[in-house]
Write a protein that holds these residues in place. Sequence first.
Motif, PDB file in Angstrom:
ATOM      1  N   VAL A   1      -7.990 -54.998   9.522  1.00  0.00           N
ATOM      2  CA  VAL A   1      -9.114 -54.130   9.868  1.00  0.00           C
ATOM      3  C   VAL A   1     -10.425 -54.892   9.680  1.00  0.00           C
ATOM      4  N   HIS A   2     -10.390 -55.782   8.722  1.00  0.00           N
ATOM      5  CA  HIS A   2     -11.621 -56.513   8.435  1.00  0.00           C
ATOM      6  C   HIS A   2     -12.027 -57.435   9.579  1.00  0.00           C
ATOM      7  N   ILE A   3     -11.058 -57.804  10.403  1.00  0.00           N
ATOM      8  CA  ILE A   3     -11.396 -58.640  11.562  1.00  0.00           C
ATOM      9  C   ILE A   3     -12.532 -57.998  12.351  1.00  0.00           C
ATOM     10  N   ILE A   4     -12.459 -56.679  12.450  1.00  0.00           N
ATOM     11  CA  ILE A   4     -13.440 -55.969  13.272  1.00  0.00           C
ATOM     12  C   ILE A   4     -14.857 -56.258  12.794  1.00  0.00           C
ATOM     13  N   SER A   5     -15.032 -56.188  11.481  1.00  0.00           N
ATOM     14  CA  SER A   5     -16.405 -56.353  10.995  1.00  0.00           C
ATOM     15  C   SER A   5     -16.905 -57.755  11.301  1.00  0.00           C
ATOM     16  N   GLN A   6     -15.979 -58.730  11.302  1.00  0.00           N
ATOM     17  CA  GLN A   6     -16.422 -60.096  11.609  1.00  0.00           C
ATOM     18  C   GLN A   6     -16.809 -60.240  13.068  1.00  0.00           C
ATOM     19  N   ILE A   7     -16.092 -59.491  13.914  1.00  0.00           N
ATOM     20  CA  ILE A   7     -16.486 -59.500  15.321  1.00  0.00           C
ATOM     21  C   ILE A   7     -17.910 -58.964  15.435  1.00  0.00           C
ATOM     22  N   GLY A   8     -18.192 -57.966  14.605  1.00  0.00           N
ATOM     23  CA  GLY A   8     -19.554 -57.434  14.600  1.00  0.00           C
ATOM     24  C   GLY A   8     -20.582 -58.516  14.308  1.00  0.00           C
ATOM     25  N   TYR A   9     -20.278 -59.391  13.356  1.00  0.00           N
ATOM     26  CA  TYR A   9     -21.202 -60.491  13.053  1.00  0.00           C
ATOM     27  C   TYR A   9     -21.420 -61.362  14.281  1.00  0.00           C
ATOM     28  N   LEU A  10     -20.313 -61.650  14.967  1.00  0.00           N
ATOM     29  CA  LEU A  10     -20.439 -62.524  16.138  1.00  0.00           C
ATOM     30  C   LEU A  10     -21.298 -61.867  17.215  1.00  0.00           C
ATOM     31  N   ILE A  11     -21.072 -60.573  17.399  1.00  0.00           N
ATOM     32  CA  ILE A  11     -21.878 -59.864  18.399  1.00  0.00           C
ATOM     33  C   ILE A  11     -23.336 -59.820  17.948  1.00  0.00           C
ATOM     34  N   MET A  12     -23.510 -59.730  16.639  1.00  0.00           N
ATOM     35  CA  MET A  12     -24.874 -59.736  16.111  1.00  0.00           C
ATOM     36  C   MET A  12     -25.601 -61.000  16.546  1.00  0.00           C
ATOM     37  N   GLY A  13     -24.910 -62.128  16.394  1.00  0.00           N
ATOM     38  CA  GLY A  13     -25.532 -63.385  16.808  1.00  0.00           C
ATOM     39  C   GLY A  13     -25.872 -63.364  18.289  1.00  0.00           C
ATOM     40  N   LEU A  14     -24.944 -62.832  19.072  1.00  0.00           N
ATOM     41  CA  LEU A  14     -25.187 -62.773  20.512  1.00  0.00           C
ATOM     42  C   LEU A  14     -26.352 -61.835  20.812  1.00  0.00           C
ATOM     43  N   ALA A  15     -26.419 -60.736  20.053  1.00  0.00           N
ATOM     44  CA  ALA A  15     -27.486 -59.755  20.288  1.00  0.00           C
ATOM     45  C   ALA A  15     -28.849 -60.359  19.964  1.00  0.00           C
ATOM     46  N   ILE A  16     -28.907 -61.137  18.892  1.00  0.00           N
ATOM     47  CA  ILE A  16     -30.189 -61.777  18.571  1.00  0.00           C
ATOM     48  C   ILE A  16     -30.512 -62.805  19.647  1.00  0.00           C
ATOM     49  N   GLY A  17     -29.503 -63.607  19.968  1.00  0.00           N
ATOM     50  CA  GLY A  17     -29.598 -64.414  21.172  1.00  0.00           C
ATOM     51  C   GLY A  17     -30.479 -65.644  21.096  1.00  0.00           C
ATOM     52  N   THR A  18     -31.027 -65.942  19.930  1.00  0.00           N
ATOM     53  CA  THR A  18     -31.815 -67.172  19.845  1.00  0.00           C
ATOM     54  C   THR A  18     -30.887 -68.359  19.629  1.00  0.00           C
ATOM     55  N   LYS A  19     -31.472 -69.522  19.693  1.00  0.00           N
ATOM     56  CA  LYS A  19     -30.670 -70.724  19.498  1.00  0.00           C
ATOM     57  C   LYS A  19     -30.027 -70.729  18.122  1.00  0.00           C
ATOM     58  N   LEU A  20     -30.826 -70.360  17.142  1.00  0.00           N
ATOM     59  CA  LEU A  20     -30.314 -70.336  15.775  1.00  0.00           C
ATOM     60  C   LEU A  20     -29.151 -69.346  15.663  1.00  0.00           C
ATOM     61  N   ALA A  21     -29.334 -68.199  16.305  1.00  0.00           N
ATOM     62  CA  ALA A  21     -28.296 -67.168  16.212  1.00  0.00           C
ATOM     63  C   ALA A  21     -26.991 -67.650  16.845  1.00  0.00           C
ATOM     64  N   ILE A  22     -27.097 -68.260  18.005  1.00  0.00           N
ATOM     65  CA  ILE A  22     -25.882 -68.737  18.670  1.00  0.00           C
ATOM     66  C   ILE A  22     -25.254 -69.859  17.848  1.00  0.00           C
ATOM     67  N   THR A  23     -26.097 -70.693  17.272  1.00  0.00           N
ATOM     68  CA  THR A  23     -25.578 -71.709  16.362  1.00  0.00           C
ATOM     69  C   THR A  23     -24.754 -71.050  15.268  1.00  0.00           C
ATOM     70  N   GLY A  24     -25.334 -69.997  14.714  1.00  0.00           N
ATOM     71  CA  GLY A  24     -24.625 -69.268  13.669  1.00  0.00           C
ATOM     72  C   GLY A  24     -23.309 -68.710  14.162  1.00  0.00           C
ATOM     73  N   VAL A  25     -23.312 -68.182  15.365  1.00  0.00           N
ATOM     74  CA  VAL A  25     -22.083 -67.613  15.916  1.00  0.00           C
ATOM     75  C   VAL A  25     -20.999 -68.690  16.010  1.00  0.00           C
TER      76      VAL A  25
END
Lengths: 118, 92, 741, 124, 163, 504, 136
Positions: free
Chosen positions: F302-326
């Motif tokens: 179930v915890h996988i889901i929350s990590q997907i949320g983090y990845l989408i978060m990076g995409l949502a922010i969408g800056t270079k730093l964020a994508i780097t983080g993703v």
Amino acid sequence: MEDVLPFLIGGLYAGGVYLVLHKSFVKLIIGLIILGYASNLMLFTISRITRGAPALVPEGAEALVEPYADPLPQALVLTAIVIGFGIQAFAIVLIKVGYRIVATDNLDDLNTTDRLDD
Amino acid sequence: MSWYYMVLLFALIVLSFSAVLVFIRIIVGPSLPDRVIAFDLIGTITIGMIALYSLITGLTSYLDAAIILSLILFLGAVAFAYYMKKSHKAKK
Amino acid sequence: MVLALYPAAAFAWLMTQFGSVSGGEVISSSWDWVPTMGISLSFHLDGLSMLFALLITGIGALVLTYAGTYMKGMPKTDRFFMSLVLFMASMLGLVLSDNIISLFIFWELTSFSSYFLIGYHHEDKESRKSALEALLITAGGGLALLAGLILLGIGGGSMEMSQLVQRGDELAESGLFTAAMLLIIIGCFTKSAQFPFHFWLPSAMAAPTPVSAYLHSATMVKAGVYLLARVSPVFNGADGWHALLLIFGGITMVLGALIAVMQTDLKKILAYTTVSALGLLVMLLGIGTGIAIKAAVIFILAHALYKGCLFLIAGIVDHETGSRNIRKLGRLFKQMPVTGTAAVVACLSMAGIPPLFGFISKEYSYESTIGMVVNSPLTTSAFFITGMLFVAAAGMLSYMVFFGRRNKLDIKPHEAPITMLAGPAVLAVLSIVLGVFSGLINPLLDQASQVVFPENEPLNLKLWHGINTELILSMTTLVAGIAAFAFVYYNPRLMSMIEISDKIKPSYAYKQTMDSLAELAKNVTQRVQNGYLRVYISMMVGTFCVLALIVLKDFGIPNIEVLWSDFRVYDIVIGVLMIVACFYTVVAKSRLLAIAMLGVVGYGVAFVFIIFGAPDLAMTQILIETLTVVLFVLVLWKLPHYLIFDEGFIKFRYFLVSALFGAIMTWIVMLITSYPLDSHLKTWFAESSYPLGMGRNVVNVILVDFRSLDTLGEIVVLGIAAVGIYGLIKFTTEDDKEEAI
Amino acid sequence: MIELASAAVIIIGVLFILISAIGVVRLPDFYIRVSAITKAATLGVACIMLGVAIYFNDVDVALKASAIFVFLLITSPIAAHIIGRAAYEDGVPLWKKTAFDEFRDFRDGKIGNEESEEKQNKEE
Amino acid sequence: MIWIIPHIALAIILALQFLNFMSWGATAINLFFWTWVIFSILWPLSYLINKEYGRKLPRLINLIVYFFKELVMANIRVAYDVITPTTHMRPCIVALPLDAKTDLEITILANMISLTPGTLSLELSEDRKYLFVHAIYFKKMTAEKIKEELKTGFEKRLLEVTR
Amino acid sequence: MENELLLVLLIPLLGGIISLFFWMDVKRQKIVFLISTIAMTLAAINLMRSVLENEVITLQSAGWDAPFGISLVADYLSTFMVLLTGIMGLAVGIYSMGDMDRARMRFGFFPLMSFLLFSVSGAFLSGDIFNLYVWFEIMLISSFVLMALGNTKAQLEGAIKYVTLNIMASIFFLAGIGVLYGLTGTLNMADIALRIHSVPDEGLITLAAVFFFIAFGVKSAVFPLFSWLPASYHTPPVAITAIFAALLTKVGVYAFIRFFTLIFTHESPFLDNLLIFTAATTMFIGVLGAAAQMEFRKILSVHIISQIGYLIMGLAIGTKLAITGVVYFIIHIVFVKTNLFLISGIVNRLKGSYELKKLGGVYHTYPFLALLFVISAFSLAGFPPLSGFWAKFALVKAGLVGDAYFLVLVALATGFLTLYSMSKIWNEVFWKKKPEEETNLEIETLKKERGVINRQVLLPVIAITVLSVGVAIWAEPIFYFAEMTAEQLLNPEIYIVNVLGMAQ
Amino acid sequence: MNSVILSAGIRVLIPLFFLFSLYLLFRGHNAPGGGFVAGLVASTGFALYAINYGAERTRRRFKLKPIFLIALGLLLAVVSGLIPIIAGETYKTGLWLEEIEIPIMGKPGTPILFDIGVYLLVGGTVLKIIFSLWEE
Ligand code: NA
Ligand code: NA
């Protein structure tokens, strides 16, 4: 038919979803198949359709002459149909075996794996 | 629009109404074999319609679909018969 | 034991640098770790760092020596010492780091390693709970701290503390300043057990005593104070900084001391006095004047010395007598003279009695409150009450244990071995030596206070300042403290008398929070993940409908221009037939009827393909359709009959969802086909199929040549499906049933 | 001329199909429907195919059309038989006006034995 | 009979190929004519190999003609009955005693019976002595008469070909 | 150069085919799998080397120029994902050789794994939307089969939901392809990226994006489309769960990233808000789900889901730093989560259960295993200096720089609850005393039945742990690469030019 | 199914199915048809056989294992793409023998080989499914 098709597609989508929302195994799988039809037809229609002009280069000609149906969506739909068949076949058998082992005919009884056990 | 074309169109319409009639039998039943036979008949009618359509468009390649249908329709009937036999045995 | 050599060596090295650092030099070294993220491992040894580093290594060496004997015979000591050394190293890293992120890394490492230290007796439920409590609170605060530090770094344009300190003004102008400050304060408060996060510290007494001695005297809990001191130059003068530290520090200080004197467990008394001492430190930082900073720096050292000593003594007493209850203990001095002496010295320092080092710190504290502009009576009286209670607590710790009433012990206690005595003895001696020869330490403390308060006047430590307000206050405190001790001593049930209601305790709030979090998790999960497939499906379809409608609302419904010349009866009939067949698959009460209807729909689709020039598709559709029906039939005779449920409203709701979905799809198809499409692929395929692809059936050429990769994928799907179906049907765990299929 | 011939054949075929469709709806029991009707459709399709072959006047098409005809000729009686058989076995009822049922008699042991007796008698 | 069908089929296919080769249209008349021509060339050839053919061809033609005649007639009868509001039909199931023995004979017979509107081969008895046929249009006819008609109509002609 | 790309796909495919020839012959299948997966990993490394030199490598399948044929494109992101696929396939494959029961192996486990790796790599490399659909479907069918293989009651229950919901997602995907083709008249992603600007109304592009949002949202398990995951992921043998956890949802996220950086780049507040909402709810509800569970493997799944949320978060922010983080986050969770699953499997081998109530005392008996767990669990909880910290750090920083304070708040709260869930496992499974009923006798029988920890099982866990610690300590090169990747993703011109062959 | 009539019919039909499938396969490049449709038609014939005689007998009669057909089909499909690589072209580039023209089929080339692979695989798949389901 060009004007009928969107409604046909909508009808199939609606019917498919309504079936899938039932509790019965069999309806579920029938619903999925109908949804498959609907999406194939949608892909076919939305890529624009041409009546009665298959994309077959006539003998003696080098290329197709207008009007002719866009062959690309046809190829895509064909692939989608075949893939859909493979997956549906698996799903049908899965449901059969599932029914045998889970021993219920009510999809609502399939709620043990993801409920919290307390 | 030649008269021949009109005839074909008319024939196609007649066939599609025939399909509707047969369709009623599928719905009404009452027994499974009734439905199977009606289903088979719808397939047969489809063969006819495809043939007419290939006449209308002048494209013979549609006939291949009709050939396939004529070959394979029978499989459905056989499968339903198999089903009836199996479920009959199971009932016993 | 041997491990003690490491911190000892580090201590020795630090001492070699003592002179230069005390002289105001800063030793630093840096190594780029993750430059992309602006993170380096940069170390910075200045006065403040030096003070802490010395405490960490010095007391560390003593504690390791002590623990070597204390832990003898206990299980898994290797893991214990591993954690302890890890903790030591991270603590050292924390105070030496200049890069705020590497500081944070060490910060979290201390939380991490202390979790294992506190949870040493992990098979005991309480111990696990305490460890978890400490972890969750400090790590939770750590999260806030992380955000705060990053904000600080963003605002200041650097991740190096030494740079940030110089960019205070720049920072103050950035909009993130207040947020950064609040977040950092939260982080520090959790770590340094400030109200309302203080409760984890007393619970953490579940740890073995050497751990408590180390973590709660000089290291772990002081990390928060250290960081507050570090960032003081940045935030000094900012709105709310002083008020927050003063108020929360004050509450913590008074509350901690008050609770301390109501305890009977030696370690609990020490824990609460520690809480109180931490509050005092925070308060001093909150006062933030030069003199207050001086007082804080001095108190850090004083407290580390006496508290470390007292914890170790508590451990000895526990170890030798098997009890830590001060009501059971008593008159131990005869059997344990060395321990007793050390205890008395430490307690005198705690009580602030000259010539001990604690006295000097108390003097400075009073001086700083008196020097305050605002609220000085209130703060002074808070200091007074705390000081008084400290005296009482000191009495409890020394008099009640080593003198006073006869003990009620079952075993006969005796003096501890020399390895265990070394620690307390050295610390006690230091309390005296530094008190008397305060000049020894003066330069270092001076440097340290300069770090926190750069404009500070030079420090000049001495025991005797002459008779002034501070001295009078000190003495009054002492007298009042003795009275308070007497009160406590003769009223054993004091604790139950002033018991604070459970419900207003922060620990209760913590428990409630965690419980309600668990409850929330459960509720949300049960609601979202309720096990019903159709609910999941309707969530998916519903989400789509909502999103699509939001987008579609900007578009009108496209006009349908019915061209009567295009109107064909058989089209309509077939379309209607398909819809009706679809409808009957839905309403059919017999599944075979439904399947026959499905077949009709399938043939209808094939006919649509025929009409629109796709014979290949039609052929495939017909074949697949028939095969699907066959498959169904083969499978179905074992399946149940249709379930028919009358669910009234639910059925209607599902009907609505489906109808909406269908309508949206119709809308979308009509909308998109109402725009012209120029597909350059279409033309290209039409022209290239025969000359380049050598085939007249363009669809087939696309399938086997232009897009053969798709077809390859498609046949892989089929192959896997076959293998899967075989597996589903024939799966058996018996080896001999292998079939050669 | 060709068109006329083709149209005529097709109309006949279509009518056959229409009649069988009507029959499927109207006729009283399953067995009657099968035995009377489904074959009519086969004949109808055969006629249409003839019309197609005539109209296109092409070898390929003629082959295809006759292939359809031959396939239907082979498969449709088999399908009818196999379904009829299954229906009977499954107990799909006969129409109330059915005159007699020698199959049932045979199963009950009435017919088969008589006949074999008769034959035995003759041989004697 | 099984030997003859391929010959006819072969003749048709060769005729078609020939027409194709000559790029003549495959009208029914053309086709019929050329099939006949090719068959009559093939025929003597095969006659040299198997003398039975000569005897069996007329019988086969007889069978086919009879079959198509029955097919059309029965169709018309049924069509009439379906279209007109009154129905004259009375169904029954008769047990048709078989002289046909081989699988092929039985199958062809049964299929021809099924194909003819109004009759349907329901089942073959396990000992293969009886074919149970569902038949309609039972007016004055007895079971014996129906059997008689089937036996002399289809079975006799069929067996003449196959034996 | 092209053939380097081809090898990555061809090797697992041929491995699968050869395994099919050795049907039921487990021993040979093992060897084939091992060889092919090692070869695939090496090929992926080689491809990576080549991509680092050339930026983007394009294979025009069947030699037809884009956009007429199908392009396979290896850029930084896709190559890197393929490399991860190879590594995880190898690790989980070796693990399963020690853990999987013989029956499942005989019924095609190894060929299915090969096909899974094949399809996952294909999905990463595909440069054509319909081709991507095909890869998704191969992936789906092989995962369906792996999910159900073994026919236990729970597996079938889970599989029915998994299959149904994923088929629904495919339906949306297909419809979405139709919409995009109907709008642009092309299928090649690079070509679409060019032509989408001439779509008459940007609302239509958003409409297409909605379809793909649903399709990829289901595959990557975001709120409220994740239901299939908690229902099914914990039901098959743990090796299968592990490989699913490592790869499948990541393919969905990859598709999200690809589509939202290449195709749906138009200004759309609606889509931006949608992503933010999705990221926040997915993170938080996912971790709440994990907190509510009381079973080792369920918590992890179930915890996988929350990590997907983090990845989408990076995409949502969408800056270079964020994508780097993703990008960094992907490496982190692939290693750590897989490892945790494998460890849960080992615990199950030892104790015969995944239920927290029935477990205990592992720390006492198996300190090394406990250490491995601690490293992964605390890494997951974001403790420095482990990889989870770097991942969290990059995203939090990106959020703070990008003014996405709400997302940061949710992300931090999620981090806290992650710690809570992980420490729950630690407390119950490792620290707690072993339950009374588990007598020594039972342990002995367990050992006999299951075998103790064998080399095949332990080796991958150690290896992944070393890798995950490695990417934490040598975070710089990874971040450097991630930054390059982000840069490439945010400047799709390079991709487009390379694919459409406009470079010359 | 134990029906003489059906059995005899099937014996006639199977060669027809098979021949027709080959016809569809080889002309697929120039007219509707192709490997997929052809494979389905061919395997349908055997499915009929299996319905009538049961899977066991069909399997005995039908010598090739379906899984082998599947693997072979896949291999052929892959290899048809690899041949061009040997010839120095990109994967799956169509190679044609331009000078040869075969009736029905047209020019032979690697895409036709690919189609044959599809044909084999589809046949194998349907057979495998049918065989698996039948014995239940
Ligand atoms: Na802690
Ligand atoms: Na943390």
